[in-house]
Design a protein around this motif. Structure first.
Motif, PDB file in Angstrom:
ATOM      1  N   ALA A  54       0.836  -1.219   0.000  1.00 36.91           N
ATOM      2  CA  ALA A  54       0.000   0.000   0.000  1.00 36.91           C
ATOM      3  C   ALA A  54       0.858   1.250   0.000  1.00 36.91           C
ATOM      4  CB  ALA A  54      -0.929  -0.003   1.206  1.00 36.91           C
ATOM      5  N   ALA A  55       2.039   1.195   0.657  1.00 35.31           N
ATOM      6  CA  ALA A  55       2.895   2.376   0.744  1.00 35.31           C
ATOM      7  C   ALA A  55       3.504   2.736  -0.604  1.00 35.31           C
ATOM      8  CB  ALA A  55       4.005   2.143   1.772  1.00 35.31           C
ATOM      9  N   THR A  56       3.716   1.747  -1.473  1.00 28.86           N
ATOM     10  CA  THR A  56       4.352   2.029  -2.760  1.00 28.86           C
ATOM     11  C   THR A  56       3.353   2.117  -3.911  1.00 28.86           C
ATOM     12  OG1 THR A  56       4.747  -0.322  -3.165  1.00 28.86           O
ATOM     13  CG2 THR A  56       6.520   0.929  -2.081  1.00 28.86           C
ATOM     14  N   GLU A  57       2.112   1.792  -3.656  1.00 32.84           N
ATOM     15  CA  GLU A  57       1.108   1.850  -4.712  1.00 32.84           C
ATOM     16  C   GLU A  57       0.867   3.303  -5.122  1.00 32.84           C
ATOM     17  OE1 GLU A  57      -3.047  -0.427  -5.767  1.00 32.84           O
ATOM     18  OE2 GLU A  57      -2.434  -0.251  -3.687  1.00 32.84           O
ATOM     19  N   THR A  58       0.840   3.571  -6.409  1.00 30.59           N
ATOM     20  CA  THR A  58       0.693   4.948  -6.879  1.00 30.59           C
ATOM     21  C   THR A  58      -0.729   5.451  -6.623  1.00 30.59           C
ATOM     22  OG1 THR A  58      -0.055   4.348  -9.108  1.00 30.59           O
ATOM     23  CG2 THR A  58       2.350   4.530  -8.744  1.00 30.59           C
ATOM     24  N   ASP A  59      -0.839   6.776  -6.571  1.00 31.62           N
ATOM     25  CA  ASP A  59      -2.155   7.397  -6.393  1.00 31.62           C
ATOM     26  C   ASP A  59      -3.091   7.005  -7.534  1.00 31.62           C
ATOM     27  OD1 ASP A  59      -1.324   8.610  -4.074  1.00 31.62           O
ATOM     28  OD2 ASP A  59      -1.061  10.594  -4.952  1.00 31.62           O
ATOM     29  N   ARG A  60      -2.558   6.963  -8.748  1.00 31.33           N
ATOM     30  CA  ARG A  60      -3.411   6.616  -9.902  1.00 31.33           C
ATOM     31  C   ARG A  60      -3.940   5.194  -9.799  1.00 31.33           C
ATOM     32  NH1 ARG A  60      -1.428  10.016 -15.066  1.00 31.33           N
ATOM     33  NH2 ARG A  60      -0.852  11.855 -13.899  1.00 31.33           N
TER      34      ARG A  60
END
Length: 188
Positions: A3-9
């Motif tokens: 979740a920490a590395t998942e992009t906003d898009r």
């Protein structure tokens, strides 16, 4: 991908599919920025809190239509600006005192330097607040929210050239106001 590395898009794509956890993640990432932006625009902590929460409800509704032509943070600030302007047209509330928020002393400075900085910061905040709304908003987005000229144009729905022109005149007016008040352009 965590979740920490998942992009906003990618999170917006998940929201578009009905993923409530993705909304919570975007809320945690962007709520403070949206809240501060709205608080500066409206001068009201209560309005800022209400509008910031509405922005994320709007994210839930509009996620399927997000085309990714701008950063998610820019898109959210655009929604926030529209909601703030709409609400300001409808009602007025008590204004918060920005001088207390702007006076954050640097612990490494001497008391004299801290006082000089506080005085100049308060004066600068008054001068920014006295600018016409179109110039004040550009300064606020650039210096208090770290937005680029392109992002400011997207948030405000105006051409980049207009952003640059407004920024030029706002800086000029601020420089003149500082000089007239006896402050040099350096810090403190």
């Amino acid at each position: 991908m965590t979740a920490a590395t998942e992009t906003d898009r990618a999170l917006v794509d998940r929201v578009a599919k009905g993923d409530r956890a993705a909304v919570r993640l975007l809320f945690m990432r962007h709520h403070a920025r949206v809240y501060r932006f709205v608080a500066r625009q409206t001068g009201s902590e209560m309005m800022a809190d209400d509008i910031a929460n509405e922005v994320f409800l709007e994210l839930w509704r509009q996620a399927p239509g997000f085309e990714g032509r701008s950063e998610v943070s820019t898109w959210l600030l655009g929604i926030a600006r529209f909601k703030a302007l709409s609400l300001l047209r409808k009602r007025k509330e008590n204004w918060i005192d920005d001088e207390a928020a702007a006076a954050v002393p640097d612990g490494a400075d001497t008391p004299e330097v801290v006082t000089m900085k506080e005085d100049k910061a308060a004066a600068l905040r008054r001068f920014v607040d006295a600018l016409p709304e179109e110039h004040r908003t550009v300064i606020d987005l650039a210096y208090y929210h770290g937005q680029s000229v392109t992002e400011i144009g997207e948030v405000l729905g105006i051409p980049v050239a207009t952003v640059k022109t407004r920024m030029f005149y706002a800086r000029k007016k601020l420089g003149e106001a500082l000089k007239a008040a006896g402050y040099d352009r350096g810090w403190p």
